[in-house]
Design an enzyme around this catalytic site. Structure first.
Site, PDB file in Angstrom:
ATOM      1  N   TYR A  66      -2.125  -1.116  10.494  1.00 34.81           N
ATOM      2  CA  TYR A  66      -2.005  -1.371   9.051  1.00 34.81           C
ATOM      3  C   TYR A  66      -1.073  -0.675   8.483  1.00 34.81           C
ATOM      4  O   TYR A  66      -0.252  -1.239   7.719  1.00 34.81           O
ATOM      5  CB  TYR A  66      -3.433  -0.367   8.416  1.00 34.81           C
ATOM      6  CG  TYR A  66      -3.573  -0.502   6.777  1.00 34.81           C
ATOM      7  CD1 TYR A  66      -4.284  -1.511   6.594  1.00 34.81           C
ATOM      8  CD2 TYR A  66      -3.060   0.059   5.932  1.00 34.81           C
ATOM      9  CE1 TYR A  66      -4.531  -2.090   5.148  1.00 34.81           C
ATOM     10  CE2 TYR A  66      -3.383   0.068   4.489  1.00 34.81           C
ATOM     11  CZ  TYR A  66      -4.108  -1.126   4.243  1.00 34.81           C
ATOM     12  OH  TYR A  66      -4.226  -1.513   2.746  1.00 34.81           O
TER      13      TYR A  66
ATOM     14  N   SER B 204       0.929  -1.099  -0.054  1.00 29.19           N
ATOM     15  CA  SER B 204      -0.111  -0.142   0.082  1.00 29.19           C
ATOM     16  C   SER B 204       0.903   1.251  -0.030  1.00 29.19           C
ATOM     17  O   SER B 204       2.035   1.328   0.260  1.00 29.19           O
ATOM     18  CB  SER B 204      -0.915  -0.035   1.449  1.00 29.19           C
ATOM     19  OG  SER B 204      -1.432   1.261   1.416  1.00 29.19           O
TER      20      SER B 204
END
Length: 216
Positions: A155, A142
């Site tokens: 995350y 990401s």
């Protein structure tokens, strides 16, 4: 191009993972799907992909937070589809909260599914990839593997970890026919992101469109 190859794509019953599975199937690869969802809908998806692309398509409901189930998924793909040539680690979950309020169980779950699952899946497929001297490992990281956002500590930590794991595996396989790379997508309107938008709209008492702008 990939006829005769087999790919596992984790988290592939929706979103980015499904898009990747469709692309690989379109290139001729047999597929092992993975993810949660309604059993009938998943079976319809599996059968539909097999018919559309003329490839073998299996499904594993392996929980990506459980290492034993990940290894079982790899064994299932090997037995049913003839080996694993391509592994795409895509499965992921999200939880948004300030560090001091972040529930311990949510931290553990995000790290397990977004980071540790990559390790366990790679560990499970590498021996057979080494035996054939060919393999492709793609970790879906990401932009949060490169930069941080507030209230996403688990995350962000997991995705930074994915990049480190990718680099290590790439070095360990550098003299072989195996490659290991990471992709760092930006915002994509998947069910995971839509949930963040909806939660923000509800929390702040604003419209979904306003919440989308605030999130981005």
């Amino acid at each position: 191009m990939l006829k005769g190859k087999t790919a596992i794509v984790t988290g592939s019953t929706s979103g980015i993972g499904l898009g990747i599975a469709r692309a690989l199937g379109g290139a001729g690869a047999n597929l092992m799907l993975n993810g949660f969802g309604d059993a009938a809908q998943i079976e319809a998806l599996r059968a539909g992909l097999a018919k559309e692309f003329g490839v073998k398509v299996g499904y594993s409901g392996a929980d990506m937070s459980k290492s034993a189930q990940i290894h079982d998924m790899v064994r299932k793909a090997t037995q049913e589809l003839g080996g694993v040539d391509i592994l795409v680690n895509n499965a992921g979950i999200q939880h948004v909260s300030k560090v001091e309020d972040f529930p311990d169980d949510r931290w553990d779950a995000v790290i397990a599914i977004n980071l540790s699952s990559n390790f366990h899946a790679i560990k499970a497929v590498l021996p057979q990839m080494r035996s054939r001297n060919w393999g492709r490992i793609v970790n879906i990281a990401s932009v949060h593997g490169l930069v941080a956002s507030a209230e996403k500590s688990a995350y962000v930590a997991a995705k930074h970890g994915v990049l480190g794991l990718t680099k290590t595996v790439a070095l360990e396989t550098a003299a072989t026919g195996i490659t290991c790379n990471a992709i760092c997508p930006g915002w994509v309107l998947t069910p995971l992101v839509q949930k963040q938008i909806d939660d923000r709209a509800k929390r702040d008492g604003i419209s979904v469109d306003q919440a989308k702008v605030k999130l981005l």
